[in-house]
Design an enzyme around this catalytic site. Structure first.
Site, PDB file in Angstrom:
ATOM      1  N   LYS A   1      -3.851  -7.151   3.966  1.00  0.00           N
ATOM      2  CA  LYS A   1      -4.029  -5.569   2.601  1.00  0.00           C
ATOM      3  C   LYS A   1      -5.855  -5.212   2.043  1.00  0.00           C
ATOM      4  O   LYS A   1      -5.780  -4.379   2.701  1.00  0.00           O
ATOM      5  CB  LYS A   1      -3.477  -5.934   1.622  1.00  0.00           C
ATOM      6  CG  LYS A   1      -3.352  -5.087   0.314  1.00  0.00           C
ATOM      7  CD  LYS A   1      -2.949  -4.091   0.727  1.00  0.00           C
ATOM      8  CE  LYS A   1      -3.071  -2.571  -0.227  1.00  0.00           C
ATOM      9  NZ  LYS A   1      -3.693  -2.857  -1.401  1.00  0.00           N
TER      10      LYS A   1
ATOM     11  N   HIS B   1      -7.330  -3.615   5.175  1.00  0.00           N
ATOM     12  CA  HIS B   1      -6.996  -2.150   5.311  1.00  0.00           C
ATOM     13  C   HIS B   1      -7.642  -1.267   4.298  1.00  0.00           C
ATOM     14  O   HIS B   1      -7.936   0.262   4.188  1.00  0.00           O
ATOM     15  CB  HIS B   1      -5.152  -2.448   4.634  1.00  0.00           C
ATOM     16  CG  HIS B   1      -4.605  -0.871   4.115  1.00  0.00           C
ATOM     17  ND1 HIS B   1      -4.933  -0.447   3.009  1.00  0.00           N
ATOM     18  CD2 HIS B   1      -4.190   0.540   4.688  1.00  0.00           C
ATOM     19  CE1 HIS B   1      -4.503   0.619   2.559  1.00  0.00           C
ATOM     20  NE2 HIS B   1      -3.492   1.075   3.830  1.00  0.00           N
ATOM     21  N   ASN B   2      -7.607  -2.160   2.737  1.00  0.00           N
ATOM     22  CA  ASN B   2      -8.813  -1.236   1.708  1.00  0.00           C
ATOM     23  C   ASN B   2      -9.868  -0.760   1.959  1.00  0.00           C
ATOM     24  O   ASN B   2     -10.641   0.520   1.456  1.00  0.00           O
ATOM     25  CB  ASN B   2      -8.331  -1.875   0.661  1.00  0.00           C
ATOM     26  CG  ASN B   2      -6.699  -1.894  -0.528  1.00  0.00           C
ATOM     27  OD1 ASN B   2      -5.952  -1.538   0.475  1.00  0.00           O
ATOM     28  ND2 ASN B   2      -7.066  -2.072  -1.867  1.00  0.00           N
TER      29      ASN B   2
ATOM     30  N   GLU C   1      -9.831   2.286   4.600  1.00  0.00           N
ATOM     31  CA  GLU C   1      -9.388   3.399   3.399  1.00  0.00           C
ATOM     32  C   GLU C   1     -10.956   3.335   2.610  1.00  0.00           C
ATOM     33  O   GLU C   1     -10.761   4.920   2.407  1.00  0.00           O
ATOM     34  CB  GLU C   1      -8.697   2.809   2.516  1.00  0.00           C
ATOM     35  CG  GLU C   1      -7.685   3.184   1.230  1.00  0.00           C
ATOM     36  CD  GLU C   1      -7.458   2.747  -0.034  1.00  0.00           C
ATOM     37  OE1 GLU C   1      -7.824   3.260  -1.235  1.00  0.00           O
ATOM     38  OE2 GLU C   1      -6.914   2.644   0.486  1.00  0.00           O
TER      39      GLU C   1
ATOM     40  N   SER D   1       0.879  -1.344  -0.269  1.00  0.00           N
ATOM     41  CA  SER D   1       0.243  -0.319   0.400  1.00  0.00           C
ATOM     42  C   SER D   1       0.754   1.310  -0.320  1.00  0.00           C
ATOM     43  O   SER D   1       1.760   1.211   0.478  1.00  0.00           O
ATOM     44  CB  SER D   1      -0.593   0.230   1.383  1.00  0.00           C
ATOM     45  OG  SER D   1      -1.768   0.931   1.033  1.00  0.00           O
TER      46      SER D   1
END
Length: 484
Positions: free
Chosen positions: A185, A188-189, A192, A130
């Site tokens: 990940k 995380h997105n 986001e 990222s």
């Protein structure tokens, strides 16, 4: 330049190119290949000119250029392209070599690929990366998982090129087995998505209900970035609000209000549904993007369903203070839900995730980097078994302090007909999570009434199920009790 390369990278799109340059800038020799070989020529003769980068024009040439054990990193579109490259590489590699997928692959695909590659005598890493274009070049957040015995062979390279925290610690560490790296990940997105939607809703509130100019909002976001909301996304929002084109017009005002998405947010929501986790804020963020895409329908509906609500007379200074608190509290909920999902999935998959280390990995380089990730790390270092961030002393105090302002913002939006789906769903989750008795007892009675699905009682141990013949005609036979 060394005759042999430390690593090979396949894929010369923006992330692949910038990662290669990052590695070369740190003293590594990198071999590169792209299916469209003209891109190799353009890169070698352009940005890579004079650097320790070897251009290759076939997979065989790439493999021959690598030091043992060979490390081949795929920076290609998730899905079939990854599987095709794995199939092509396996016959070219030797036992102990490592295939690394640095794209945004679905974590279940990565788990499958780990098994496939290990069965061929090779090792496999699925790593989340990222930071976008700038992060790839200057230092991203890197989240590797997969074949555990491959970590020592890639640790130095990955931790060298990764972003660093304020104390100098690399924003890269081993995440876990199987698809754990790509799973983290993905979460995380998802966070986001939530952060971006929350910021968008606050911007919308200030523009529509407070009537603020872009310049005024730029000043507000700049100020917020010096406080508890300090983060990359707040910083770039301030920059975006101030940016003018060559004609002196605000670039933001000319952008169509329809948001794209590449699927990681949707995968996060799907994973939450599979695990039975209440990922309400991130779900609303994904659906808000879906709603935004209905541009033409919304234009028609804006006239056909015109609101009768009046815009209230609000004090700008007071409301921007409230919005700061509402945004902060909602952001805390977003992370709390994301960590709740990670905890549940780790238990299902048998992974051993270090939640404090994950917060450290997200502290630099990545899109959601922010000041309060340090507080998340502290919370999990203090209590590794913490079930929800809202119960950590720091975050509990923060949301309770923000609660009144949070409610005022949501109430103003509702009364004015202004959509704030993510902020309001965060508040609803907060209220639901701390509600000792929800109306689910009625839902269970309804399910038992029409389907004999049974229910548990307050006065018996959990796991003891009952059925009532509500109509006197249904009999005593109950349906099998299970949860999806």
């Amino acid at each position: 330049m060394s005759d042999m390369a430390d690593i090979g990278i396949i894929g010369l799109a923006v992330m692949g190119e910038n990662l290669i340059l990052n590695m070369a800038n740190h003293g590594y020799t990198v071999a590169c290949f792209n299916r469209t070989t003209s891109k190799v020529d353009a890169f070698i003769n352009g940005r890579a000119d004079g650097k320790s980068i070897i251009g290759c024009y076939s997979l065989e040439e790439l493999v021959r250029a690598l030091e043992l054990p060979r490390k081949v990193m795929l920076m290609v579109k998730a899905g079939g392209a990854v599987d095709a490259l794995i199939e092509a590489l396996i016959p070219l590699l030797a036992p102990g070599d490592i295939i690394i997928d640095g794209g945004n692959s679905y974590f279940k695909d990565t788990t499958r690929r780990v098994r496939q590659v290990e069965e061929a005598g090779l090792r496999y890493i699925g790593t989340g990366i990222s930071g976008g274009e700038e992060g790839a070049l200057k230092g991203p957040s890197i989240m590797p998982g997969g074949s555990v015995n491959a970590w020592e062979d890639i640790r130095e390279l990955f931790q060298t090129i990764a972003a660093k925290t304020e104390t100098g610690a690399p924003c890269c560490d081993w995440v876990g087995e199987q698809g754990a790296g790509h799973f983290v990940k993905m979460v995380h997105n998802g966070i986001e998505y939530g952060d971006m939607q929350l910021i968008g809703e606050v911007y919308h509130f200030m523009r529509v209900l407070l009537g603020l100019t872009n310049e005024h909002m730029h000043e507000i976001f700049t100020q917020w970035n010096r406080g508890v909301l300090n983060s990359y996304l707040i910083e770039i929002t301030a920059d975006i609000l101030a940016y003018r084109n060559e004609q002196g017009e605000y670039a933001l005002d000319a952008i169509l209000d329809a948001t794209g998405q590449k699927g990681t947010g949707k995968w996060t929501v799907m994973s939450a549904l599979e695990s039975g986790q209440p990922l309400t804020l991130i779900s609303e963020a994904v659906f808000a993007r879906c709603l935004s895409s209905l541009v033409d329908e919304r234009r028609v509906a804006a006239e056909a369903l015109a609101s009768a609500s009046d815009i209230p007379d609000l004090d700008t200074a007071t409301m921007t203070g409230h919005l700061e608190q509402a945004l902060y509290a909602s952001k805390i909920v977003s992370y709390a839900q994301g960590y709740q999902l990670m905890r549940a999935t780790a238990q299902e998959q048998g992974w051993h995730l270090d939640y404090g280390a994950i917060a450290r990995m997200w502290s630099g380089g990545c899109i959601i980097r922010s000041a309060f990730l340090g507080k998340i790390r502290e919370a999990y270092d203090e209590d590794p078994e913490l079930v929800n961030l809202l119960l950590a002393p720091f975050f509990k105090a923060a949301v309770l302090k923000a609660e009144r302002a949070w409610r005022i913002c949501v109430a103003c939006a509702v009364e004015s007909g202004l959509p704030m789906p993510a902020v309001s769903s965060a508040l609803a989750y907060f209220d639901g999570y701390r509600c000792a008795r929800l109306p689910a007892n009625l839902l269970q009675a309804q399910r038992d009434y029409f389907g004999a699905h049974t229910y548990e009682r307050l006065d018996t141990p959990r796991g003891t199920f009952f059925h009532t013949n509500w109509t006197g005609e249904g009999g005593d036979t109950a349906s099998t009790s299970y949860d999806v």
